[in-house]
Design an enzyme around this catalytic site. Structure first.
Site, PDB file in Angstrom:
ATOM      1  N   HIS A 190      -0.019 -18.815   4.043  1.00  0.00           N
ATOM      2  CA  HIS A 190      -1.367 -18.640   4.607  1.00  0.00           C
ATOM      3  C   HIS A 190      -1.961 -19.981   5.065  1.00  0.00           C
ATOM      4  O   HIS A 190      -2.692 -20.032   6.060  1.00  0.00           O
ATOM      5  CB  HIS A 190      -2.315 -18.047   3.561  1.00  0.00           C
ATOM      6  N   GLN A 206      -8.533 -17.195   3.740  1.00  0.00           N
ATOM      7  CA  GLN A 206      -8.899 -15.775   3.687  1.00  0.00           C
ATOM      8  C   GLN A 206     -10.366 -15.547   3.332  1.00  0.00           C
ATOM      9  O   GLN A 206     -10.857 -14.433   3.447  1.00  0.00           O
ATOM     10  CB  GLN A 206      -8.027 -15.037   2.658  1.00  0.00           C
ATOM     11  N   HIS A 232       3.851 -16.604  -0.383  1.00  0.00           N
ATOM     12  CA  HIS A 232       2.888 -15.875   0.452  1.00  0.00           C
ATOM     13  C   HIS A 232       1.624 -16.710   0.677  1.00  0.00           C
ATOM     14  O   HIS A 232       1.143 -16.829   1.808  1.00  0.00           O
ATOM     15  CB  HIS A 232       2.558 -14.544  -0.241  1.00  0.00           C
ATOM     16  N   GLU A 233       1.095 -17.282  -0.408  1.00  0.00           N
ATOM     17  CA  GLU A 233      -0.170 -18.022  -0.297  1.00  0.00           C
ATOM     18  C   GLU A 233       0.017 -19.359   0.420  1.00  0.00           C
ATOM     19  O   GLU A 233      -0.842 -19.764   1.207  1.00  0.00           O
ATOM     20  CB  GLU A 233      -0.803 -18.224  -1.685  1.00  0.00           C
ATOM     21  N   GLY A 258      -3.291 -12.881  -5.398  1.00  0.00           N
ATOM     22  CA  GLY A 258      -3.342 -14.195  -4.782  1.00  0.00           C
ATOM     23  C   GLY A 258      -4.339 -14.224  -3.649  1.00  0.00           C
ATOM     24  O   GLY A 258      -4.633 -13.180  -3.048  1.00  0.00           O
ATOM     25  N   CYS A 312      -1.182  -7.812   1.452  1.00  0.00           N
ATOM     26  CA  CYS A 312      -2.109  -8.938   1.598  1.00  0.00           C
ATOM     27  C   CYS A 312      -3.532  -8.398   1.651  1.00  0.00           C
ATOM     28  O   CYS A 312      -3.782  -7.384   2.307  1.00  0.00           O
ATOM     29  CB  CYS A 312      -1.778  -9.678   2.897  1.00  0.00           C
ATOM     30  N   LEU A 313      -4.453  -9.075   0.968  1.00  0.00           N
ATOM     31  CA  LEU A 313      -5.845  -8.605   0.951  1.00  0.00           C
ATOM     32  C   LEU A 313      -6.481  -8.663   2.344  1.00  0.00           C
ATOM     33  O   LEU A 313      -7.471  -7.983   2.588  1.00  0.00           O
ATOM     34  CB  LEU A 313      -6.669  -9.445  -0.036  1.00  0.00           C
TER      35      LEU A 313
END
Ligand code: NI
Length: 160
Positions: A136, A53, A132-133, A48, A90-91
């Protein structure tokens, strides 16, 4: 298509904390952003990615799990049920993992790249990724919600 630079916590945590604005009109800029986000997510082996990000404060998310590839514009979670506990990463926070509690099932309403509204219901990893997304987009990072951070040797308890 182009690979975008992923904003890391260590580079600019303040940016990741900013709230993203709704997409008012789906322009070629937005569809190119979606394409580039998908390429960037896949290159980073993520499941994701939110636009914030990659440095864009718009409510745009891409998710890819075993259930498929999903593009969400202006996503709003409309239903949550059940509970799951597991590892989450998380990236933007490479090499870190936390133990989180998330709903087991989530329904989200969003626009697709043609501006059509749709609803998506996800279970397990997809439910976790949606939460999660969408977080963000409001400047929330999973570590805010983590029960605790995990040591690398603890990761085998969860394949996520
Ligand atoms: Ni993330």
């Amino acid at each position: 298509m182009a690979l975008l630079k992923i904003v890391k916590e260590s580079d600019d945590l303040e940016f990741l904390r900013r709230k993203s604005a709704p997409v008012k009109e789906i322009t070629p800029r937005i569809t190119t952003l979606l394409d580039d986000m998908i390429e960037t997510m896949r290159a980073a082996n993520g499941c994701g990615l939110a636009a914030v990000q990659v440095g864009v404060l718009r409510r745009v998310v891409v998710i890819e799990t075993e259930d498929g590839l999903f593009e969400l514009i202006n996503p709003v979670i409309t239903k949550k049920s059940g509970e799951q506990e597991g590892a989450e990463g998380c990236l933007s926070l490479p090499g870190k993992w936390g133990l989180t509690k998330r709903p087991a099932c989530v329904t989200v309403r969003a626009l697709d790249r043609n501006g059509e509204e749709f609803e998506l219901t996800g279970y397990d990893l997809l439910a976790k990724a949606i939460c999660h997304e969408v977080d963000h987009l409001d400047g929330i990072i999973y570590t805010d919600k983590a029960i605790r951070m995990l040591r690398p040797e603890e990761l085998e308890m969860d394949e996520d």
